[in-house]
Design a protein around this motif. Structure first.
Motif, mmCIF file in Angstrom:
data_model
loop_
_atom_site.group_PDB
_atom_site.id
_atom_site.type_symbol
_atom_site.label_atom_id
_atom_site.label_comp_id
_atom_site.label_asym_id
_atom_site.label_seq_id
_atom_site.Cartn_x
_atom_site.Cartn_y
_atom_site.Cartn_z
ATOM 1 N N PRO A 44 -9.481 7.820 28.368
ATOM 2 C CA PRO A 44 -10.018 8.799 29.314
ATOM 3 C C PRO A 44 -10.743 9.973 28.650
ATOM 4 C CG PRO A 44 -7.663 9.114 29.069
ATOM 5 C CD PRO A 44 -8.023 7.887 28.274
ATOM 6 N N LEU A 45 -10.567 10.165 27.343
ATOM 7 C CA LEU A 45 -11.140 11.335 26.692
ATOM 8 C C LEU A 45 -12.643 11.194 26.446
ATOM 9 C CD1 LEU A 45 -10.456 14.125 25.590
ATOM 10 C CD2 LEU A 45 -9.962 13.068 23.394
ATOM 11 N N HIS A 46 -13.051 10.132 25.762
ATOM 12 C CA HIS A 46 -14.469 9.955 25.444
ATOM 13 C C HIS A 46 -15.033 8.622 25.915
ATOM 14 C CE1 HIS A 46 -13.388 13.036 22.276
ATOM 15 N NE2 HIS A 46 -14.287 13.637 23.007
ATOM 16 N N GLY A 47 -14.229 7.817 26.608
ATOM 17 C CA GLY A 47 -14.739 6.597 27.216
ATOM 18 C C GLY A 47 -14.740 5.346 26.358
ATOM 19 N N SER A 48 -14.088 5.364 25.204
ATOM 20 C CA SER A 48 -14.003 4.135 24.414
ATOM 21 C C SER A 48 -13.303 3.064 25.239
ATOM 22 C CB SER A 48 -13.208 4.364 23.128
ATOM 23 O OG SER A 48 -13.903 5.223 22.261
ATOM 24 N N THR A 49 -13.731 1.809 25.054
ATOM 25 C CA THR A 49 -13.122 0.704 25.773
ATOM 26 C C THR A 49 -12.629 -0.350 24.788
ATOM 27 O OG1 THR A 49 -15.295 -0.323 26.078
ATOM 28 C CG2 THR A 49 -14.453 1.049 27.892
ATOM 29 N N PHE A 50 -11.578 -1.070 25.216
ATOM 30 C CA PHE A 50 -10.925 -2.057 24.367
ATOM 31 C C PHE A 50 -10.619 -3.296 25.204
ATOM 32 C CE2 PHE A 50 -9.921 2.248 23.140
ATOM 33 C CZ PHE A 50 -10.240 2.271 21.791
ATOM 34 N N ASP A 51 -10.673 -4.459 24.568
ATOM 35 C CA ASP A 51 -10.336 -5.705 25.231
ATOM 36 C C ASP A 51 -8.817 -5.764 25.422
ATOM 37 O OD1 ASP A 51 -11.036 -8.530 26.064
ATOM 38 O OD2 ASP A 51 -9.593 -8.914 24.442
ATOM 39 N N ALA A 52 -8.377 -6.014 26.653
ATOM 40 C CA ALA A 52 -6.946 -6.008 26.944
ATOM 41 C C ALA A 52 -6.206 -7.151 26.266
ATOM 42 C CB ALA A 52 -6.721 -6.063 28.457
ATOM 43 N N ALA A 53 -6.865 -8.280 26.046
ATOM 44 C CA ALA A 53 -6.202 -9.440 25.443
ATOM 45 C C ALA A 53 -6.064 -9.329 23.926
ATOM 46 C CB ALA A 53 -6.957 -10.712 25.802
ATOM 47 N N SER A 54 -6.968 -8.596 23.273
ATOM 48 C CA SER A 54 -6.938 -8.523 21.804
ATOM 49 C C SER A 54 -6.792 -7.110 21.251
ATOM 50 C CB SER A 54 -8.213 -9.139 21.225
ATOM 51 O OG SER A 54 -9.334 -8.321 21.549
ATOM 52 N N GLY A 55 -7.096 -6.102 22.043
ATOM 53 C CA GLY A 55 -7.066 -4.718 21.574
ATOM 54 C C GLY A 55 -8.316 -4.318 20.816
#
Length: 156
Positions: free
Chosen positions: A119-130
């Motif tokens: 929520p801070l700067h909008g980075s996104t990560f794949d939920a299955a692998s991180g």
């Protein structure tokens, strides 16, 4: 006022006064010593009990499998007050991640669909692998080993 030689500067006078005030504070912050002058053993002189023999093992399950919808997740208490992000990737599989965003240290949110977002700067990560799917983070989330036993999620 004390009589100082004419070559003494204000900086020297106040520097000496400041050092005289700061040094006892610094020494007090160094902690207690044992009679031999070496630092006291951990926990000595404090009311905090020593850590348990195996601090990496929590006393019970992190969550019930039923509390994690497939494709969803939940932030739970792990070991030593650290949070763990649990993500249920299938009916029988749960992944564990350190929820600390590698970019700026904010706590990421449980996934929406297949994406975990900071929520801070909008980075996104794949939920299955991180793994990182969008910056500013340059690396993925650190994994935390978890397992499912008897419909409970435990640290592995």
């Amino acid at each position: 006022m004390p009589d100082f030689p004419s070559t003494t500067t204000r900086r020297q006078v106040f520097g000496g006064v400041t050092a005289g005030l700061v040094l006892p504070c610094v020494l007090a912050a160094c902690g207690q010593s044992s009679p031999g002058g070496s630092p006291a053993p951990s926990g000595a002189g404090s009311s905090t009990p020593p850590p348990s023999a195996n601090p990496s093992t929590p006393s019970g399950p992190l969550a019930a499998l039923a509390d994690l919808p497939v494709g969803g997740g939940k932030l739970v208490d792990g070991v030593g007050g650290r949070k763990v992000l649990l993500v249920r990737t299938s009916d029988t599989e749960v992944k564990g991640y350190d929820p600390t965003c590698p970019h700026a240290g904010a706590t990421v949110q449980p996934p929406t669909g297949s994406t975990i977002k900071c929520p801070l700067h909008g980075s996104t990560f794949d939920a299955a692998s991180g793994s990182v799917t969008g910056g500013p983070a340059k690396t993925g989330l650190k994994t935390v080993a978890v397992k499912v036993e008897k419909d409970q999620v435990l640290l592995a």
